[in-house]
Scaffold this motif. Structure first.
Motif, mmCIF file in Angstrom:
data_model
loop_
_atom_site.group_PDB
_atom_site.id
_atom_site.type_symbol
_atom_site.label_atom_id
_atom_site.label_comp_id
_atom_site.label_asym_id
_atom_site.label_seq_id
_atom_site.Cartn_x
_atom_site.Cartn_y
_atom_site.Cartn_z
ATOM 1 N N VAL A 195 0.851 -1.189 0.000
ATOM 2 C CA VAL A 195 0.000 0.000 0.000
ATOM 3 C C VAL A 195 0.888 1.240 0.000
ATOM 4 C CG1 VAL A 195 -1.820 1.271 1.183
ATOM 5 C CG2 VAL A 195 -1.771 -1.226 1.303
ATOM 6 N N LEU A 196 0.657 2.132 -0.952
ATOM 7 C CA LEU A 196 1.331 3.421 -0.964
ATOM 8 C C LEU A 196 0.613 4.338 0.012
ATOM 9 C CD1 LEU A 196 3.383 5.450 -2.178
ATOM 10 C CD2 LEU A 196 1.634 6.017 -3.892
ATOM 11 N N LEU A 197 1.328 4.748 1.060
ATOM 12 C CA LEU A 197 0.743 5.604 2.089
ATOM 13 C C LEU A 197 1.104 7.069 1.901
ATOM 14 C CD1 LEU A 197 1.372 3.381 5.240
ATOM 15 C CD2 LEU A 197 -0.717 3.573 3.873
ATOM 16 N N ARG A 198 2.290 7.320 1.334
ATOM 17 C CA ARG A 198 2.702 8.700 1.068
ATOM 18 C C ARG A 198 3.549 8.709 -0.199
ATOM 19 N NH1 ARG A 198 6.479 11.701 5.361
ATOM 20 N NH2 ARG A 198 8.094 10.477 4.310
ATOM 21 N N PRO A 199 3.128 9.408 -1.245
ATOM 22 C CA PRO A 199 3.941 9.474 -2.465
ATOM 23 C C PRO A 199 5.147 10.372 -2.274
ATOM 24 C CG PRO A 199 1.988 10.848 -2.695
ATOM 25 C CD PRO A 199 1.870 10.154 -1.370
ATOM 26 N N GLY A 200 6.187 10.122 -3.044
ATOM 27 C CA GLY A 200 7.412 10.917 -2.957
ATOM 28 C C GLY A 200 8.242 10.756 -4.210
ATOM 29 N N GLY A 201 9.561 10.827 -4.058
ATOM 30 C CA GLY A 201 10.457 10.784 -5.202
ATOM 31 C C GLY A 201 10.505 9.445 -5.910
ATOM 32 N N ILE A 202 10.133 8.370 -5.220
ATOM 33 C CA ILE A 202 9.950 7.065 -5.858
ATOM 34 C C ILE A 202 8.467 6.971 -6.204
ATOM 35 C CG2 ILE A 202 10.216 4.571 -5.660
ATOM 36 C CD1 ILE A 202 12.846 6.163 -5.538
ATOM 37 N N SER A 203 8.151 7.047 -7.483
ATOM 38 C CA SER A 203 6.756 7.179 -7.911
ATOM 39 C C SER A 203 5.996 5.860 -7.789
ATOM 40 C CB SER A 203 6.694 7.663 -9.361
ATOM 41 O OG SER A 203 7.169 6.642 -10.230
ATOM 42 N N LEU A 204 4.676 5.955 -7.852
ATOM 43 C CA LEU A 204 3.819 4.772 -7.841
ATOM 44 C C LEU A 204 4.184 3.844 -8.991
ATOM 45 C CD1 LEU A 204 1.329 3.181 -6.834
ATOM 46 C CD2 LEU A 204 -0.079 4.691 -8.255
ATOM 47 N N GLU A 205 4.451 4.422 -10.150
ATOM 48 C CA GLU A 205 4.811 3.613 -11.309
ATOM 49 C C GLU A 205 6.107 2.847 -11.067
ATOM 50 O OE1 GLU A 205 2.256 7.050 -12.557
ATOM 51 O OE2 GLU A 205 4.032 6.821 -11.281
ATOM 52 N N MET A 206 7.063 3.467 -10.394
ATOM 53 C CA MET A 206 8.330 2.805 -10.078
ATOM 54 C C MET A 206 8.110 1.667 -9.083
ATOM 55 S SD MET A 206 10.591 6.309 -9.792
ATOM 56 C CE MET A 206 12.153 5.563 -9.307
ATOM 57 N N LEU A 207 7.274 1.895 -8.087
ATOM 58 C CA LEU A 207 6.964 0.833 -7.132
ATOM 59 C C LEU A 207 6.328 -0.360 -7.829
ATOM 60 C CD1 LEU A 207 5.441 2.912 -4.183
ATOM 61 C CD2 LEU A 207 7.721 1.891 -4.266
ATOM 62 N N ARG A 208 5.387 -0.088 -8.708
ATOM 63 C CA ARG A 208 4.690 -1.181 -9.391
ATOM 64 C C ARG A 208 5.624 -1.953 -10.334
ATOM 65 N NH1 ARG A 208 -1.060 2.096 -10.360
ATOM 66 N NH2 ARG A 208 -2.025 1.363 -8.411
ATOM 67 N N SER A 209 6.675 -1.292 -10.804
ATOM 68 C CA SER A 209 7.628 -1.997 -11.674
ATOM 69 C C SER A 209 8.371 -3.088 -10.912
ATOM 70 C CB SER A 209 8.631 -1.003 -12.264
ATOM 71 O OG SER A 209 9.564 -0.558 -11.282
ATOM 72 N N VAL A 210 8.440 -2.971 -9.578
ATOM 73 C CA VAL A 210 9.104 -3.973 -8.750
ATOM 74 C C VAL A 210 8.107 -4.907 -8.076
ATOM 75 C CG1 VAL A 210 10.550 -4.313 -6.691
ATOM 76 C CG2 VAL A 210 11.102 -2.507 -8.325
ATOM 77 N N LEU A 211 7.007 -4.343 -7.575
ATOM 78 C CA LEU A 211 6.081 -5.099 -6.740
ATOM 79 C C LEU A 211 4.883 -5.658 -7.492
ATOM 80 C CD1 LEU A 211 5.941 -2.718 -3.640
ATOM 81 C CD2 LEU A 211 7.279 -4.815 -3.873
ATOM 82 N N GLY A 212 4.597 -5.126 -8.668
ATOM 83 C CA GLY A 212 3.351 -5.487 -9.339
ATOM 84 C C GLY A 212 2.217 -4.679 -8.742
ATOM 85 N N GLU A 213 1.267 -5.346 -8.117
ATOM 86 C CA GLU A 213 0.112 -4.644 -7.547
ATOM 87 C C GLU A 213 0.527 -3.790 -6.351
ATOM 88 O OE1 GLU A 213 -4.346 -5.557 -5.676
ATOM 89 O OE2 GLU A 213 -2.956 -7.210 -6.075
ATOM 90 N N VAL A 214 0.136 -2.509 -6.374
ATOM 91 C CA VAL A 214 0.305 -1.597 -5.247
ATOM 92 C C VAL A 214 -0.974 -0.788 -5.111
ATOM 93 C CG1 VAL A 214 1.608 0.315 -4.244
ATOM 94 C CG2 VAL A 214 2.806 -1.415 -5.616
ATOM 95 N N ARG A 215 -1.605 -0.869 -3.962
ATOM 96 C CA ARG A 215 -2.819 -0.097 -3.722
ATOM 97 C C ARG A 215 -2.441 1.289 -3.213
ATOM 98 N NH1 ARG A 215 -6.280 0.882 0.508
ATOM 99 N NH2 ARG A 215 -5.172 -0.511 1.956
ATOM 100 N N VAL A 216 -3.199 2.303 -3.607
ATOM 101 C CA VAL A 216 -2.973 3.665 -3.131
ATOM 102 C C VAL A 216 -3.969 3.947 -2.014
ATOM 103 C CG1 VAL A 216 -2.921 6.109 -3.742
ATOM 104 C CG2 VAL A 216 -2.175 4.393 -5.404
ATOM 105 N N ASP A 217 -3.457 4.263 -0.832
ATOM 106 C CA ASP A 217 -4.318 4.537 0.304
ATOM 107 C C ASP A 217 -5.174 5.775 0.034
ATOM 108 O OD1 ASP A 217 -4.847 5.790 3.191
ATOM 109 O OD2 ASP A 217 -4.400 3.664 3.443
#
Length: 347
Positions: A195-217
Motif C-alpha cells: 500500500v502506498l501511504l505517502r507518495p514521494g520521489g519514488i513514484s507509484l509507477e516505479m513501485l509497481r515496476s518492482v512489486l506489481g500490484e500496489v494499492r494507493v491509500d
C-alpha cells in the motif's frame, strides 16, 4: 543570533570524523538536525524512548504520528523488523539508498512512541552522504521526522530549520540544499497487498515496476476519517502549511489560469504557478513559480521553499493549481492538498 550550535559540512568533501560530535549527541540521547536527500531531518536514538519523545516535544508533533527510522544499510534491518518479506528486500535493492521508506512489522525493542502505537515500524536508508556518514558515526538507529514545527512546510535548507527549531535541539548540521525537496515515498508491506501511504520521489509507477500490484491509500488524496489512526507520517494532520490560507483550483488549464489571474488582483494575494504563467500576474503581491510546467521533479524540489517564501512576503492568501496524479506530480499534489487543508475549487 542563533542559540543552537551549527556544524557546517561540505557534502562533497568531508571526513566522517567531522561528525563525531553529532554521533555522540545521538548516542547520549540528544537531538541532531541533519540533511538528507529529501528534506532536513530531526534525529534521535530510535531505541531510546526518552530521546524519541523529545522529538515530539521539539516539533509540537501529535504522539500518534509515527516516526521514520533511518539506517546506514540493511545490516541492522532485522534488529528493528520481523517477518521481513522478500518484497522488502527487492524494494531496498531497487531504490535504496534513496527516498524510499518501507513499513514492516516491528521488533519488540522498538518503542511504541516511535511507531505511533502501531505494531509496525517505518525504515529508510538515506542516500545523502552526510546523513549516511552520520548514521555510521552514531552507530544507533536514528528516528527522524522532518526538522520543522509540526504543520509547517518541511525544510529543504538549514535557514528553514532555524526559523522553526533554533534553541529547541542540541546541534544542527548544515549540509546545503536538499536535492529531492519532498519527503520520502512510504509504502507498507505489513499486509497482504503493498500500500502506498505517502507518495514521494519514488513514484507509484516505479513501485509497481518492482512489486506489481500496489494499492494507493485513500489518505493520499483525501482526509483520514475521524478517529482513524495514521499508518505513516503526514497522513492525518494538516501539514506543510504556510501562514496564509492556500486555495487550489482544478479544471482545464485555461479555466485555472483565468481563475488565478482574477484572484491575483485581490489585495495581498500570492500566486503559485509555473514558469510559463509567471508574467500573467502583475497585480499579485507575490508570485512563486514551481518551474517549467512539464518538469514534475522541479516542482517537488521547489515546493516547500516556495511555500515558505509566501510567509516571508506576508501575503494574505495564496492561490494555486492542483497538480495531476502521474509520476512525482502525485507527491506534489498530496503535499499541496495537505497544505491547503483539502480546500479545492472545482472549475
Amino acid at each position: 543570533m542563533g542559540i543552537t550550535p551549527v556544524l557546517r559540512v561540505n557534502p562533497d568533501d568531508f571526513a566522517q570524523e567531522e561528525l563525531a560530535p553529532a554521533g555522540r549527541i545521538l548516542r547520549e540521547g540528544g537531538l541532531v538536525v541533519f540533511p538528507t536527500e529529501t528534506v532536513y531531518g530531526l534525529g534521535a536514538n530510535a531505541l531510546d524512548e526518552t530521546a524519541a519523545r523529545a522529538i515530539y516535544t521539539a516539533k509540537g508533533r501529535p504522539s500518534d504520528n509515527p516516526l521514520i527510522v533511518h539506517l546506514p544499510d540493511l545490516s541492522r534491518l532485522d534488529m528493528l523488523c520481523r517477518d521481513i518479506p522478500k518484497q522488502a528486500l527487492s524494494l531496498f535493492s531497487a531504490f535504496s539508498p534513496g527516498p524510499l521508506t518501507v513499513i514492516l512489522k516491528k521488533q519488540p525493542q522498538v518503542p511504541d512512541v516511535v511507531s505511533g502505537g502501531l505494531d509496525t515500524v517505518a525504515v529508510r536508508i538515506p542516500s545523502h552522504p552526510v546523513a549516511a556518514a552520520l548514521l555510521r558515526e552514531a552507530a544507533v538507529p536514528v528516528a527522524a521526522p522532518s526538522a520543522n514545527r509540526s504543520g509547517r512546510p518541511s525544510p529543504t535548507r538549514l535557514a528553514h530549520v532555524l526559523e522553526d527549531l533554533d534553541g529547541r535541539v542540541d546541534l544542527m548540521i548544515d549540509g546545503g540544499e536538499c536535492g529531492v525537496g519532498l519527503e520520502s515515498t512510504v509504502v507498507s508491506l505489513a499486509g497482504d497487498i503493498p500500500v502506498l501511504l505517502r507518495p514521494g520521489g519514488i513514484s507509484l509507477e516505479m513501485l509497481r515496476s518492482v512489486l506489481g500490484e500496489v494499492r494507493v491509500d485513500d489518505a493520499v488524496s483525501h482526509r483520514l476519517a475521524e478517529g482513524q489512526r495514521p499508518m505513516a507520517p503526514g497522513m492525518k494532520y494538516r501539514h506543510y502549511a504556510p501562514a496564509a490560507p492556500l486555495t487550489l483550483a482544478q479544471g482545464t488549464p485555461a479555466d485555472v489560469t483565468a481563475w488565478l489571474v482574477a484572484h491575483s488582483k485581490e489585495p495581498g494575494a500570492g500566486i503559485l504557478c509555473f514558469d510559463e504563467q509567471r508574467g500573467l500576474f502583475p497585480d499579485a503581491a507575490h508570485v512563486e513559480s514551481l518551474g517549467p510546467q512539464a518538469d514534475d521533479a522541479a516542482h517537488a524540489h521547489a515546493l516547500f521553499d516556495a511555500l515558505r517564501s509566501f510567509d516571508a512576503a506576508g501575503v494574505r492568501a495564496i492561490y494555486g493549481a492542483l497538480p495531476g496524479e502521474q509520476g512525482i506530480s502525485l507527491a506534489v499534489r498530496n503535499r499541496l492538498l495537505k497544505a491547503a487543508g483539502h480546500h479545492v475549487v472545482h472549475l
